[in-house]
Design a protein around this motif. Structure first.
Motif, mmCIF file in Angstrom:
data_model
loop_
_atom_site.group_PDB
_atom_site.id
_atom_site.type_symbol
_atom_site.label_atom_id
_atom_site.label_comp_id
_atom_site.label_asym_id
_atom_site.label_seq_id
_atom_site.Cartn_x
_atom_site.Cartn_y
_atom_site.Cartn_z
ATOM 1 N N ASN A 1 -12.338 70.240 76.597
ATOM 2 C CA ASN A 1 -13.432 71.017 75.984
ATOM 3 C C ASN A 1 -14.338 70.163 75.103
ATOM 4 O O ASN A 1 -14.825 70.623 74.066
ATOM 5 N N ASP A 2 -14.553 68.918 75.504
ATOM 6 C CA ASP A 2 -15.430 68.002 74.767
ATOM 7 C C ASP A 2 -14.949 67.756 73.343
ATOM 8 O O ASP A 2 -15.744 67.362 72.473
ATOM 9 N N ASP A 3 -13.676 67.968 73.084
ATOM 10 C CA ASP A 3 -13.129 67.740 71.748
ATOM 11 C C ASP A 3 -12.869 66.259 71.552
ATOM 12 O O ASP A 3 -11.972 65.693 72.194
ATOM 13 N N SER A 4 -13.623 65.621 70.670
ATOM 14 C CA SER A 4 -13.429 64.200 70.383
ATOM 15 C C SER A 4 -12.830 63.981 68.999
ATOM 16 O O SER A 4 -12.913 62.887 68.445
ATOM 17 N N SER A 5 -12.228 65.024 68.455
ATOM 18 C CA SER A 5 -11.590 64.884 67.142
ATOM 19 C C SER A 5 -10.174 64.338 67.313
ATOM 20 O O SER A 5 -9.667 64.192 68.433
ATOM 21 N N THR A 6 -9.533 64.047 66.221
ATOM 22 C CA THR A 6 -8.187 63.442 66.251
ATOM 23 C C THR A 6 -7.147 64.532 66.505
ATOM 24 O O THR A 6 -6.333 64.868 65.637
ATOM 25 N N SER A 7 -7.158 65.065 67.705
ATOM 26 C CA SER A 7 -6.347 66.230 68.059
ATOM 27 C C SER A 7 -5.380 65.973 69.199
ATOM 28 O O SER A 7 -4.870 66.919 69.792
ATOM 29 N N TYR A 8 -5.144 64.700 69.504
ATOM 30 C CA TYR A 8 -4.328 64.389 70.678
ATOM 31 C C TYR A 8 -3.128 63.532 70.304
ATOM 32 O O TYR A 8 -3.226 62.634 69.474
ATOM 33 N N THR A 9 -2.018 63.825 70.946
ATOM 34 C CA THR A 9 -0.821 63.002 70.772
ATOM 35 C C THR A 9 -0.278 62.655 72.154
ATOM 36 O O THR A 9 -0.633 63.284 73.153
ATOM 37 N N TYR A 10 0.605 61.646 72.192
ATOM 38 C CA TYR A 10 1.291 61.347 73.444
ATOM 39 C C TYR A 10 2.580 60.594 73.154
ATOM 40 O O TYR A 10 2.727 59.958 72.100
ATOM 41 N N HIS A 11 3.486 60.668 74.105
ATOM 42 C CA HIS A 11 4.678 59.824 74.103
ATOM 43 C C HIS A 11 4.938 59.369 75.525
ATOM 44 O O HIS A 11 4.609 60.070 76.481
ATOM 45 N N GLN A 12 5.528 58.214 75.634
ATOM 46 C CA GLN A 12 5.652 57.595 76.947
ATOM 47 C C GLN A 12 6.967 56.842 77.079
ATOM 48 O O GLN A 12 7.422 56.198 76.125
ATOM 49 N N LEU A 13 7.534 56.945 78.275
ATOM 50 C CA LEU A 13 8.666 56.101 78.679
ATOM 51 C C LEU A 13 8.180 55.320 79.880
ATOM 52 O O LEU A 13 7.701 55.930 80.844
ATOM 53 N N ARG A 14 8.272 53.991 79.858
ATOM 54 C CA ARG A 14 7.662 53.191 80.920
ATOM 55 C C ARG A 14 8.551 52.025 81.299
ATOM 56 O O ARG A 14 9.385 51.567 80.511
ATOM 57 N N TYR B 1 3.613 49.314 87.050
ATOM 58 C CA TYR B 1 4.289 50.092 86.026
ATOM 59 C C TYR B 1 4.709 51.424 86.624
ATOM 60 O O TYR B 1 4.023 51.984 87.474
ATOM 61 N N SER B 2 5.835 51.946 86.133
ATOM 62 C CA SER B 2 6.224 53.321 86.367
ATOM 63 C C SER B 2 6.370 53.986 85.001
ATOM 64 O O SER B 2 6.960 53.387 84.089
ATOM 65 N N ALA B 3 5.832 55.190 84.839
ATOM 66 C CA ALA B 3 5.837 55.786 83.505
ATOM 67 C C ALA B 3 5.929 57.304 83.564
ATOM 68 O O ALA B 3 5.423 57.946 84.488
ATOM 69 N N LEU B 4 6.588 57.849 82.550
ATOM 70 C CA LEU B 4 6.643 59.283 82.284
ATOM 71 C C LEU B 4 5.912 59.496 80.965
ATOM 72 O O LEU B 4 6.223 58.836 79.964
ATOM 73 N N ASN B 5 4.934 60.390 80.974
ATOM 74 C CA ASN B 5 4.134 60.644 79.784
ATOM 75 C C ASN B 5 4.157 62.123 79.434
ATOM 76 O O ASN B 5 4.209 62.980 80.325
ATOM 77 N N SER B 6 4.068 62.403 78.150
ATOM 78 C CA SER B 6 3.838 63.773 77.704
ATOM 79 C C SER B 6 2.873 63.722 76.525
ATOM 80 O O SER B 6 2.789 62.717 75.823
ATOM 81 N N GLY B 7 2.139 64.804 76.336
ATOM 82 C CA GLY B 7 1.180 64.827 75.248
ATOM 83 C C GLY B 7 0.832 66.234 74.849
ATOM 84 O O GLY B 7 1.146 67.201 75.561
ATOM 85 N N VAL B 8 0.167 66.357 73.729
ATOM 86 C CA VAL B 8 -0.245 67.653 73.212
ATOM 87 C C VAL B 8 -1.696 67.576 72.774
ATOM 88 O O VAL B 8 -2.116 66.590 72.158
#
Lengths: 197, 165
Positions: free
Chosen positions: A78-91, A156-163
């Motif tokens: 939704n064009d949100d460019s604020s600091t509203s994103y997180t992620y975690h990764q296993l790679r 690379y092989s990776a599993l990612n999740s985010g909010v």
């Protein structure tokens, strides 16, 4: 930037009569296929609110001929460019496993890696990414991705999740691409219906 | 007007007896991606592989992340089969394999295998990215094992996923 407005790109049905049998749960919504000259990113806009979940299926490669290594795809909503994103990764990089995470970022939620333009010729990275309960206005929005790339000696092989820390219903998805997208890259958007829909 | 669903079952094989290889041939070219769902066990712990279009050349490679008692990552290069994971002696092993953009004749073919297994010898989980270095459209998939055979009642279902355009 490729911009796909779903008002014009939705695929029509092909039923023989009104009230035909349930067509199933996974519905193609729109496709972005990158032409000659490449592109910088892809946006899906006017996403219908009639599904329960969304799935993105990516087959992509960067466009800079002299650049090697892994590039990252992220999603912004939704064009949100604020600091509203997180992620975690296993790679895994082919020699060791690792993990990382990021919070309060404006870059978007990381969904996976793809190869830079100078990696193995004609070898594209792939990601399957689910965006769960995307219209629910009582929840933050969760994404998860599985994917990566292999270049016969690199990858690379990776599993990612985010909010996405917003309760707004998602109507626009920007797929960002560290090295842009070369010709023949494609990103497909699907809707997953709920029971009884 | 409702839109047509896109995840279409193409074929299912349920093994009536122990079997060494499973093949899906004459795969329609009408879809964008293929999804292969396997629920299986084997007579002994073993690695699982695929081949496309009966290609026995050294055209396969992979990068994986795995978890058994600990996490790790490795890769294989220039192999004669595509590694998709492992199976063991109970019918609880599973693979979900996504073969992306399989019918195109411009790019090499990349696939994802998400695999879990738990048996008398070993248990673990894999996330594998594989490459088949060929621009040919995929019209067959042959599944095989490094040793032993698949157990009876192991099931293999191939789906086609068609994008909007």
């Amino acid at each position: 930037m490729a911009s796909i407005s779903l008002k014009y790109k939705s695929k029509n049905g092909n039923l023989t009569a009104p009230g035909n049998a349930d067509p199933g749960a996974m519905i193609p919504i729109a496709t972005a296929i990158i032409g000659s000259g490449g592109d910088t990113s892809v946006t899906f806009s006017n996403i219908p609110a009639s599904y329960e979940h969304l799935q993105l299926r990516l087959s992509t490669k960067g466009r800079t001929a002299g650049l090697t290594g892994a590039c990252v795809h992220r999603l912004r909503f939704n064009d949100d460019s604020s600091t509203s994103y997180t992620y975690h990764q296993l790679r895994g990089n082919g020699s060791s496993a690792g993990a990382e995470g990021g919070t309060a970022s404006s870059n978007g939620s990381t969904i996976g890696y793809y190869p830079a333009g100078g990696e193995t010729a004609s070898a594209f990275g792939v990601i399957v990414c689910d965006i769960l309960d995307y219209t629910n206005t009582n929840k933050y929005k969760t994404v998860r991705g599985l994917g990566g790339w292999d270049g016969n000696g690199s990858g690379y092989s990776a599993l990612n999740s985010g909010v996405w820390l917003s309760t707004a219903a998602i109507n626009t998805i920007l797929v960002t691409c560290d090295d842009g997208l070369r010709q023949y890259s494609r990103i497909d958007l699907f809707g997953i219906k709920r029971a009884g829909a | 007007m409702p839109l047509p669903s896109t995840m279409t079952p193409i074929a299912t094989q349920i093994l009536a007896s122990a079997t060494a290889t499973v093949t899906f041939s004459s795969i329609p070219q009408d879809y964008t991606d293929l999804v292969l769902v396997i629920n299986s066990g084997t007579t002994a712990y073993t690695d699982n592989y695929l081949r496309f279009n009966s290609d026995t050349g050294s055209n396969y490679s992979y990068t994986r992340i795995y978890g058994t008692a600990s996490a790790g990552s490795d890769r294989g290069t220039s192999q004669t089969t595509g590694y998709i994971g492992s199976a063991d002696t109970t019918l609880v092993g599973n693979h979900i394999i996504n073969v992306m953009n399989y019918a195109n004749t411009t790019t090499n073919k990349t696939f994802l295998s998400r695999n879990n297994y738990n048996g008398s010898t070993a248990a673990g989980t894999h996330a594998i990215v594989g490459l088949w270095r060929s621009t040919s459209a995929i019209n067959s998939i042959t599944l095989s094992l490094s040793s032993s055979t698949w157990l009876a009642n192991s099931s293999f279902t191939l789906y086609g996923v068609k994008a909007a355009s």
